[in-house]
Design an enzyme around this catalytic site. Structure first.
Site, PDB file in Angstrom:
ATOM      1  N   ASP A 141     -10.508  -4.561  43.661  1.00  0.00           N
ATOM      2  CA  ASP A 141     -11.230  -3.621  42.990  1.00  0.00           C
ATOM      3  C   ASP A 141     -12.676  -3.995  42.586  1.00  0.00           C
ATOM      4  O   ASP A 141     -13.180  -5.194  42.235  1.00  0.00           O
ATOM      5  CB  ASP A 141     -10.454  -3.274  41.601  1.00  0.00           C
ATOM      6  CG  ASP A 141      -9.779  -2.556  40.773  1.00  0.00           C
ATOM      7  OD1 ASP A 141     -11.421  -1.003  41.079  1.00  0.00           O
ATOM      8  OD2 ASP A 141      -9.040  -2.471  41.219  1.00  0.00           O
ATOM      9  N   ASP A 186     -14.180   1.431  41.077  1.00  0.00           N
ATOM     10  CA  ASP A 186     -14.433   1.856  40.239  1.00  0.00           C
ATOM     11  C   ASP A 186     -15.188   3.293  39.113  1.00  0.00           C
ATOM     12  O   ASP A 186     -16.327   2.533  39.477  1.00  0.00           O
ATOM     13  CB  ASP A 186     -14.214   0.216  39.076  1.00  0.00           C
ATOM     14  CG  ASP A 186     -13.312   1.292  37.438  1.00  0.00           C
ATOM     15  OD1 ASP A 186     -12.522   1.804  38.196  1.00  0.00           O
ATOM     16  OD2 ASP A 186     -13.776   0.914  36.862  1.00  0.00           O
ATOM     17  N   GLU A 240     -13.337   4.824  43.292  1.00  0.00           N
ATOM     18  CA  GLU A 240     -12.632   5.901  42.179  1.00  0.00           C
ATOM     19  C   GLU A 240     -13.740   7.184  41.259  1.00  0.00           C
ATOM     20  O   GLU A 240     -14.936   6.836  40.544  1.00  0.00           O
ATOM     21  CB  GLU A 240     -12.115   5.738  40.958  1.00  0.00           C
ATOM     22  CG  GLU A 240     -11.449   6.492  39.655  1.00  0.00           C
ATOM     23  CD  GLU A 240     -11.577   6.023  38.819  1.00  0.00           C
ATOM     24  OE1 GLU A 240     -10.451   6.213  38.135  1.00  0.00           O
ATOM     25  OE2 GLU A 240     -12.145   5.378  38.227  1.00  0.00           O
ATOM     26  N   HIS A 270      -2.347   3.430  38.549  1.00  0.00           N
ATOM     27  CA  HIS A 270      -2.189   2.668  37.110  1.00  0.00           C
ATOM     28  C   HIS A 270      -2.570   3.123  36.343  1.00  0.00           C
ATOM     29  O   HIS A 270      -2.086   2.677  35.070  1.00  0.00           O
ATOM     30  CB  HIS A 270      -2.729   0.894  37.309  1.00  0.00           C
ATOM     31  CG  HIS A 270      -4.435   1.351  37.723  1.00  0.00           C
ATOM     32  ND1 HIS A 270      -5.387   1.264  38.382  1.00  0.00           N
ATOM     33  CD2 HIS A 270      -5.232   1.282  36.296  1.00  0.00           C
ATOM     34  CE1 HIS A 270      -6.421   1.776  38.233  1.00  0.00           C
ATOM     35  NE2 HIS A 270      -6.609   1.565  37.084  1.00  0.00           N
ATOM     36  N   ASP A 271      -3.347   4.254  36.148  1.00  0.00           N
ATOM     37  CA  ASP A 271      -3.600   5.279  34.793  1.00  0.00           C
ATOM     38  C   ASP A 271      -3.227   6.355  34.787  1.00  0.00           C
ATOM     39  O   ASP A 271      -3.463   7.136  33.768  1.00  0.00           O
ATOM     40  CB  ASP A 271      -5.117   5.788  35.199  1.00  0.00           C
ATOM     41  CG  ASP A 271      -6.142   4.589  35.297  1.00  0.00           C
ATOM     42  OD1 ASP A 271      -6.297   3.269  34.658  1.00  0.00           O
ATOM     43  OD2 ASP A 271      -7.484   4.437  35.172  1.00  0.00           O
TER      44      ASP A 271
HETATM   45  O1  ISL Z   1      -7.355   6.934  32.349  1.00  0.00           O
HETATM   46  C1  ISL Z   1      -8.113   8.158  33.415  1.00  0.00           C
HETATM   47  C2  ISL Z   1      -7.475   9.517  32.994  1.00  0.00           C
HETATM   48  O2  ISL Z   1      -6.436   8.864  32.737  1.00  0.00           O
HETATM   49  C3  ISL Z   1     -10.156   7.774  33.342  1.00  0.00           C
HETATM   50  O3  ISL Z   1     -10.321   8.099  31.824  1.00  0.00           O
HETATM   51  C4  ISL Z   1      -9.930   6.693  33.255  1.00  0.00           C
HETATM   52  O4  ISL Z   1     -10.353   5.547  32.356  1.00  0.00           O
HETATM   53  C5  ISL Z   1     -10.813   6.802  34.286  1.00  0.00           C
HETATM   54  O5  ISL Z   1     -10.403   7.367  34.892  1.00  0.00           O
HETATM   55  C6  ISL Z   1     -11.496   5.178  34.777  1.00  0.00           C
HETATM   56  O6  ISL Z   1     -10.662   4.187  35.035  1.00  0.00           O
HETATM   57  C7  ISL Z   1     -11.070   3.173  35.386  1.00  0.00           C
HETATM   58  O7  ISL Z   1     -11.881   2.876  34.852  1.00  0.00           O
HETATM   59  C8  ISL Z   1     -11.497   2.702  33.808  1.00  0.00           C
HETATM   60  C9  ISL Z   1     -10.090   1.595  33.372  1.00  0.00           C
HETATM   61  O8  ISL Z   1      -9.797   1.429  32.220  1.00  0.00           O
HETATM   62  C10 ISL Z   1      -9.663   2.285  34.150  1.00  0.00           C
HETATM   63  O9  ISL Z   1      -7.820   1.757  34.728  1.00  0.00           O
HETATM   64  C11 ISL Z   1      -9.743   2.248  35.645  1.00  0.00           C
HETATM   65  O10 ISL Z   1      -9.277   2.914  36.613  1.00  0.00           O
HETATM   66  C12 ISL Z   1     -12.746   1.465  33.131  1.00  0.00           C
HETATM   67  O11 ISL Z   1     -13.083   0.592  34.104  1.00  0.00           O
END
Ligand code: ISL
Ligand code: CA
Length: 536
Positions: free
Chosen positions: A99, A193, A246, A315-316
């Site tokens: 990441d 990210d 992402e 993971h989200d």
């Molecule tokens: O969680 C989300 C959708 O369910 C999003 O709002 C998410 O925060 C967004 O996709 C960004 O995600 C990434 O960056 C974030 C981190 O918390 C997430 O785990 C990561 O995948 C901040 O770094």
């Protein structure tokens, strides 16, 4: 870029290290644990592993708040463990991607500690400081600004995740050297990210919105394209590697602007539109999943976007079988149906740990059982807005990111740790676990392995064109075609029997119902069939 382009033909398996395998019984998954389970990962047939952050971090957002990009968090092990993981993966013909979180750092990063000391500190301009906050809101709800002394700093995520100032060329230099550091260790690229929000064109007030007021000032800005081009030409092009961005809230057009090869930016992006087919406006307002909407979105992205990073989980996101399938009556059928689509669409498939055994949403019993910072922020906001208790609970049960973060279910006892897991395991580990499934040829994991093998056997699945044949009435039929080879995928995305048209002819390569002929034109609930077609 370069070489044999495994990133275009291979399958990626995402590991969330905290929840994968604990080697020292402290309840937290770690690098040695991953190494112990590498043979399993290899046995799935996957080619690449994406590792969620293992860097030094105070863990406000489980490692997405990095305080040292070139150090490993002791919870996960040491730099030697990381090097060993890369090497052990290499021996098994697998590549590691990491990441790259460069929109923000942790507030405990040395740069931010310095930055807040004074206005003339050399690190001051690494971040975004203002005397007065604007009206922007954070992804985790509430203002995107917090105060230190007389000054406010911008954080689009938690207040422990200050945004970097990409207008400062020194930030560019620092990040480039971090990328070299990791690529030299032999990793195969980065999952970048929230990469389409790096550049803040202006800090003016935003148009008021329900969510993300201010987004027009930082979403998909020209400045971001310049940054990505520079990272590509200065760094990435020197290595055999790839990047997947992402990219929150992107349209197909914006996606292409980030990935078309001639633009020299990213190689592919994760889109979100298909993940919005079970919600109204916002992920916290879940509604009944619309398979018809889902299929239409997928069709558009397949047809319009140069190369897709396909995924149904990470993971989200809550677990796909609980969300788009049926984790009760049709658990194995719907899990296999979803995997059938994921592994046969055009693009690179990303599978999330546990998805291959059909892990379901967590069985949390109280708000305290949730650990995620975003989840707790939303509870605080919902309480402030006087949402009824039952509704807050419903939001958490359907949408919390923690559903994806419960530990990997290896055995009926768990098999993740002998200590106390940092987040509770799902009680359904008793039946849904790797051990059980490896011993059952009809299991989800065995079906998954066959799907991965099919991708190796039939070039149409990796190199073929995409053509949608049906995206209605909850039935998805599409063709992948390469030269004379045509593969047809038929999926009933619902719990009701459905008719399938157009009539498909050919040889059945795989089905989740042990179907052996195509004469019966009624699909069982969640049935999926993969057919080597006699051209239509
Ligand atoms: O969680 C989300 C959708 O369910 C999003 O709002 C998410 O925060 C967004 O996709 C960004 O995600 C990434 O960056 C974030 C981190 O918390 C997430 O785990 C990561 O995948 C901040 O770094
Ligand atoms: Ca551990």
């Amino acid at each position: 870029m370069k070489s044999n382009e495994v990133w275009k033909t291979g399958v990626v398996y995402q590991i969330y290290p905290r929840s994968f395998m604990d080697s020292n019984q402290d309840g937290i998954g770690d690098l040695k644990g991953i190494i112990q389970r590498l043979d399993y990962v290899q046995s799935l047939g996957v080619d690449m592993i994406w590792l969620s952050p293992v860097y030094q971090s105070p863990n406000d957002d489980n490692g997405y708040d990095i305080s040292d990009y070139c150090a490993i968090h002791p919870d996960f092990g040491t730099m030697e463990d990381m090097e060993q993981l890369i090497e052990e993966a290499r021996k098994r013909n697998m590549k590691i991607i990491m990441d790259l979180v460069i929109n923000h750092t942790s507030d405990e990063h040395r740069w931010f500690v310095e930055s807040q000391k004074s206005e003339d500190n050399p690190y001051r301009d690494y971040y975004i400081w203002q005397k007065k906050p604007n009206n922007w809101t954070s992804f985790f709800s509430g203002s995107a600004w917090d105060r230190i002394g007389d000054w406010y700093y911008l954080h689009l995520f938690s207040k422990k995740q200050p945004d970097l100032n990409w207008k400062n060329p020194r930030v560019m230099e620092e990040i480039q050297s971090i990328m070299h550091f990791w690529l030299k260790k032999g990793i195969y690229g980065f999952r970048c990210d929230v990469i389409n929000i790096l550049f803040k064109t202006s800090l003016a007030n935003g148009k008021k919105r329900l969510v993300l007021t201010g987004k027009e000032h930082y979403h998909s800005q020209e400045g971001c394209h310049h940054i990505l081009k520079k990272l590509r030409t200065d760094v990435l092009n020197q290595y055999d590697c790839f990047t997947v961005g992402e990219t929150v809230m992107v349209t197909p057009k914006q996606a292409n602007d980030l990935i078309l090869p001639e633009r020299q930016e990213l190689d592919m992006v994760f889109a979100f539109e298909h993940m919005e087919t079970d919600q109204i406006n916002n992920k916290w307002f879940k509604t009944r999943f619309s398979a018809n909407r889902f299929m239409k979105v997928i069709k558009t992205w397949q047809e319009e976007v140069h190369w897709n990073a396909n995924y149904l989980e990470n993971h989200d996101q809550p677990r796909s079988v609980s969300r788009f399938g049926n984790d009760q009556t049709y658990h194995p059928e719907s899990a296999k149906m979803l995997l059938s689509i994921l592994l046969t669409l055009k693009g690179t498939p990303f599978v999330y740990q546990g998805q291959e055994i059909g892990m379901t949403n967590g069985d949390f019993k109280s708000i305290d059982a949730f650990k995620d910072v975003e989840t707790h922020r939303i509870v605080a906001l919902a309480k402030k807005l006087h949402f009824p208790k039952w509704y807050i609970w419903h939001m958490l049960k359907t949408a919390s990111r923690d559903h994806a973060r419960t530990p990997m279910q290896w055995t009926k006892e768990g098999g993740f740790t002998e200590g106390t897991p940092w987040i509770q395991m799902n009680a359904n580990k008793a039946t849904i676990n790797v051990d059980n499934q490896l011993n059952d040829p009809h299991s989800i994991v065995c079906y998954f392995k066959t799907l991965v093998q099919l991708r190796k056997d039939y070039a149409a699945l990796t190199k073929g064109t995409f053509r949608a044949l049906k995206t209605q009435n909850n039935v998805f039929v599409f063709e992948r075609k390469h030269q004379d080879e045509s593969i047809i995928v038929v999926a009933n995305m619902s719990a009701k029997p459905r008719r399938f048209n157009p009539l498909v002819t050919g040889k059945i390569l795989l089905s989740n119902t042990n179907r052996n002929d195509l004469t019966n034109g009624i699909l069982k609930p969640y049935e999926a069939i993969i057919v080597l077609g006699e051209s239509l």
